[in-house]
Design an enzyme around this catalytic site. Structure first.
Site, PDB file in Angstrom:
ATOM      1  N   TYR A 141       0.818  -1.209   0.000  1.00 56.65           N
ATOM      2  CA  TYR A 141       0.000   0.000   0.000  1.00 56.65           C
ATOM      3  C   TYR A 141       0.856   1.264   0.000  1.00 56.65           C
ATOM      4  O   TYR A 141       0.391   2.325  -0.397  1.00 56.65           O
ATOM      5  CB  TYR A 141      -0.910   0.037   1.233  1.00 56.65           C
ATOM      6  CG  TYR A 141      -2.220  -0.704   1.101  1.00 56.65           C
ATOM      7  CD1 TYR A 141      -2.260  -2.005   0.620  1.00 56.65           C
ATOM      8  CD2 TYR A 141      -3.413  -0.107   1.482  1.00 56.65           C
ATOM      9  CE1 TYR A 141      -3.453  -2.690   0.515  1.00 56.65           C
ATOM     10  CE2 TYR A 141      -4.617  -0.781   1.382  1.00 56.65           C
ATOM     11  CZ  TYR A 141      -4.635  -2.075   0.893  1.00 56.65           C
ATOM     12  OH  TYR A 141      -5.824  -2.737   0.807  1.00 56.65           O
ATOM     13  N   LYS A 191       3.641 -14.981   2.155  1.00 65.16           N
ATOM     14  CA  LYS A 191       3.793 -15.704   0.889  1.00 65.16           C
ATOM     15  C   LYS A 191       5.285 -15.940   0.706  1.00 65.16           C
ATOM     16  O   LYS A 191       5.913 -15.506  -0.277  1.00 65.16           O
ATOM     17  CB  LYS A 191       3.174 -14.873  -0.261  1.00 65.16           C
ATOM     18  CG  LYS A 191       3.111 -15.576  -1.595  1.00 65.16           C
ATOM     19  CD  LYS A 191       2.098 -16.703  -1.678  1.00 65.16           C
ATOM     20  CE  LYS A 191       2.228 -17.426  -3.009  1.00 65.16           C
ATOM     21  NZ  LYS A 191       1.450 -18.676  -3.059  1.00 65.16           N
ATOM     22  N   ASP A 223      -2.355 -18.199   0.571  1.00 62.21           N
ATOM     23  CA  ASP A 223      -3.362 -18.909  -0.236  1.00 62.21           C
ATOM     24  C   ASP A 223      -4.012 -20.032   0.562  1.00 62.21           C
ATOM     25  O   ASP A 223      -5.233 -20.196   0.556  1.00 62.21           O
ATOM     26  CB  ASP A 223      -2.767 -19.404  -1.575  1.00 62.21           C
ATOM     27  CG  ASP A 223      -1.431 -20.102  -1.433  1.00 62.21           C
ATOM     28  OD1 ASP A 223      -0.873 -20.135  -0.310  1.00 62.21           O
ATOM     29  OD2 ASP A 223      -0.918 -20.618  -2.445  1.00 62.21           O
ATOM     30  N   ASP A 247      -6.157  -7.140   4.299  1.00 62.46           N
ATOM     31  CA  ASP A 247      -7.333  -6.538   3.666  1.00 62.46           C
ATOM     32  C   ASP A 247      -8.205  -7.628   3.049  1.00 62.46           C
ATOM     33  O   ASP A 247      -9.416  -7.688   3.269  1.00 62.46           O
ATOM     34  CB  ASP A 247      -6.866  -5.549   2.584  1.00 62.46           C
ATOM     35  CG  ASP A 247      -8.028  -4.918   1.850  1.00 62.46           C
ATOM     36  OD1 ASP A 247      -8.999  -4.517   2.526  1.00 62.46           O
ATOM     37  OD2 ASP A 247      -7.974  -4.832   0.608  1.00 62.46           O
ATOM     38  N   ASP A 251     -12.081  -9.440   4.567  1.00 62.23           N
ATOM     39  CA  ASP A 251     -13.355  -9.472   3.824  1.00 62.23           C
ATOM     40  C   ASP A 251     -13.832 -10.919   3.702  1.00 62.23           C
ATOM     41  O   ASP A 251     -15.018 -11.214   3.841  1.00 62.23           O
ATOM     42  CB  ASP A 251     -13.193  -8.873   2.415  1.00 62.23           C
ATOM     43  CG  ASP A 251     -13.548  -7.392   2.361  1.00 62.23           C
ATOM     44  OD1 ASP A 251     -13.321  -6.706   3.379  1.00 62.23           O
ATOM     45  OD2 ASP A 251     -14.045  -6.931   1.318  1.00 62.23           O
TER      46      ASP A 251
HETATM   47  C1  IPM Z   1     -10.273  -1.516   4.282  1.00 64.56           C
HETATM   48  C2  IPM Z   1     -10.580  -0.921   2.920  1.00 64.56           C
HETATM   49  C3  IPM Z   1      -9.464   0.057   2.551  1.00 64.56           C
HETATM   50  C4  IPM Z   1      -8.174  -0.733   2.495  1.00 64.56           C
HETATM   51  C5  IPM Z   1      -9.697   0.830   1.245  1.00 64.56           C
HETATM   52  C6  IPM Z   1     -11.010   1.584   1.271  1.00 64.56           C
HETATM   53  C7  IPM Z   1      -8.565   1.759   0.947  1.00 64.56           C
HETATM   54  O1  IPM Z   1     -10.744  -1.915   1.986  1.00 64.56           O
HETATM   55  O2  IPM Z   1     -10.106  -0.748   5.242  1.00 64.56           O
HETATM   56  O3  IPM Z   1     -10.223  -2.735   4.381  1.00 64.56           O
HETATM   57  O4  IPM Z   1      -7.871  -1.364   1.459  1.00 64.56           O
HETATM   58  O5  IPM Z   1      -7.447  -0.727   3.489  1.00 64.56           O
HETATM   59 MG    MG Z   2     -10.830  -3.854   2.811  1.00 64.15          MG
END
Ligand code: IPM
Ligand code: MG
Length: 353
Positions: A141, A191, A223, A247, A251
């Site tokens: 990032y 990784k 993975d 990240d 999710d």
């Molecule tokens: C998160 C989001 C952010 C990230 C985006 C919105 C920049 O996906 O906080 O998980 O990738 O960190």
């Molecule tokens: Mg995110």
């Protein structure tokens, strides 16, 4: 206690959910005799519209002078042009960096009554109780170089996955400390079979583990970790990983809980200042409709009380209220219910003690 809390509603559903979390914070302050002073500032797309800058100076200054920050979400189709010079997400990345928020804590527990909202079978969900500790101010990032240029007559783009020893040390150390208060097990995810930065990560993780003889440190490739999160999530306790892997994995992990809308997060610095936000995004498709699930933000407010204000009892009171509201059957649409954003918050407020 007197505390200054900056609210950054941001874009999409951000303003709706932050409004509800603020009501819960106001209610808990009243019940427990605290004074919270709120100030609202712009970040993300709305800040670009107002000032041209996704993180205006006034916002950053207010956050630096605050005890804690509660954020909704940033981004939306209006600002999504890939050729745009500024993007809402830059505001979020910039504030993480500027406030030194190197650790993003994302806990995942399963409410037994919501297991049916998850696409996974019940047996995959039993006993799931984990925390992802995601490194937040390094990795791909932020690594340099990060450019677009031309090579061999073709346009190309470069991002760099970069980690330094101190960056890995402090995040793995924090994960070990958290594990000491839990089941003393850390899974470090990388990784290392491909990436040099992951090989350094693994080396440093092992060195840090020496300082925590009671903690069992295991390593897993990202993975196979993605697979194990779906097939055997209950075998994890504390997961520590880099920025992008964290990240993606969080999710994925949210699917276990039944909805992305439920999960809170805390972004912590070396001091007490922290930024708290739900892990979901700005959900432009449902923005302005009053139907977004406010629980991820309300639970983030609980984390704010715990980590930045040291108000553990008040944090637990909010978490318990969310738990009983859900147990009683209160649900927004993402969880198969019919309640609106405000009604869901009302259900939590009714349970607050
Ligand atoms: C998160 C989001 C952010 C990230 C985006 C919105 C920049 O996906 O906080 O998980 O990738 O960190
Ligand atoms: Mg995110």
């Amino acid at each position: 206690m007197n505390a200054k809390i900056v609210l950054l509603p941001g874009d999409g559903i951000g303003p709706e959910i932050v409004t509800q979390a603020r009501r819960v914070l106001e209610a808990i302050a009243k019940k427990h005799g605290h004074t919270f002073e709120f100030s609202e500032q712009h970040i993300g797309g709305i800040a670009i519209d107002e000032t041209g800058n996704p993180l205006p100076d006034a916002t950053l200054q207010a956050c630096k002078n605050a005890d804690a920050v509660l954020l909704g979400a940033v981004g939306g189709p209006k600002w999504d042009d890939p050729n745009a010079k500024v993007r809402p997400e830059q505001g979020l990345l910039a504030i993480r960096k500027a406030l030194g928020l190197f650790a993003n804590i994302r806990p995942l527990t399963i409410h037994p009554d919501l297991a049916d909202a998850s696409p996974l079978k019940m047996e995959r969900l039993t006993g799931v109780d984990l925390i992802v500790v995601r490194e937040l101010t390094g990795g791909i990032y932020f690594g340099q170089p990060r450019t677009r240029d031309t090579k061999d007559g073709h346009e190309r783009a470069i991002d760099t996955m970069e980690y330094s020893r101190p960056e890995v040390d402090r995040i793995v150390r924090l994960a070990c400390k958290i594990a000491m208060g839990r089941s003393k097990k850390v899974t470090s995810v990388d990784k290392a079979n491909v990436l040099e930065s992951s090989r350094l990560w693994r080396t440093v993780a092992n060195e840090v583990a020496v300082d925590f003889p009671e903690v069992t440190m295991e390593h897993q490739l990202v993975d196979s970790c993605a697979m194990r999160l779906i097939s055997h999530a209950a075998t994890f306790d504390v997961i520590v990983t880099g920025n992008m892997f964290g990240d993606i994995l969080t999710d994925e992990a949210s699917v276990l809980s039944g909805s992305l809308g439920l999960l809170p997060s805390a972004s912590l610095s070396e001091g007490t200042l922290g930024l708290y936000e739900p892990i979901h995004g700005s959900a432009p498709d449902i923005a302005g409709k009053g139907i977004a699930n406010p629980l991820g933000t309300i639970l983030s407010a609980a984390m704010l009380l715990r980590h930045s204000l040291n108000l553990e009892n008040e944090a637990k009171a909010i978490e318990a209220a969310v738990f009983s509201a859900v147990a009683e059957g209160s649900r927004t649409g993402d969880l198969g219910g019919t309640l609106g954003t405000q009604e869901m918050a009302d259900a939590v407020l009714n349970k607050l003690s």
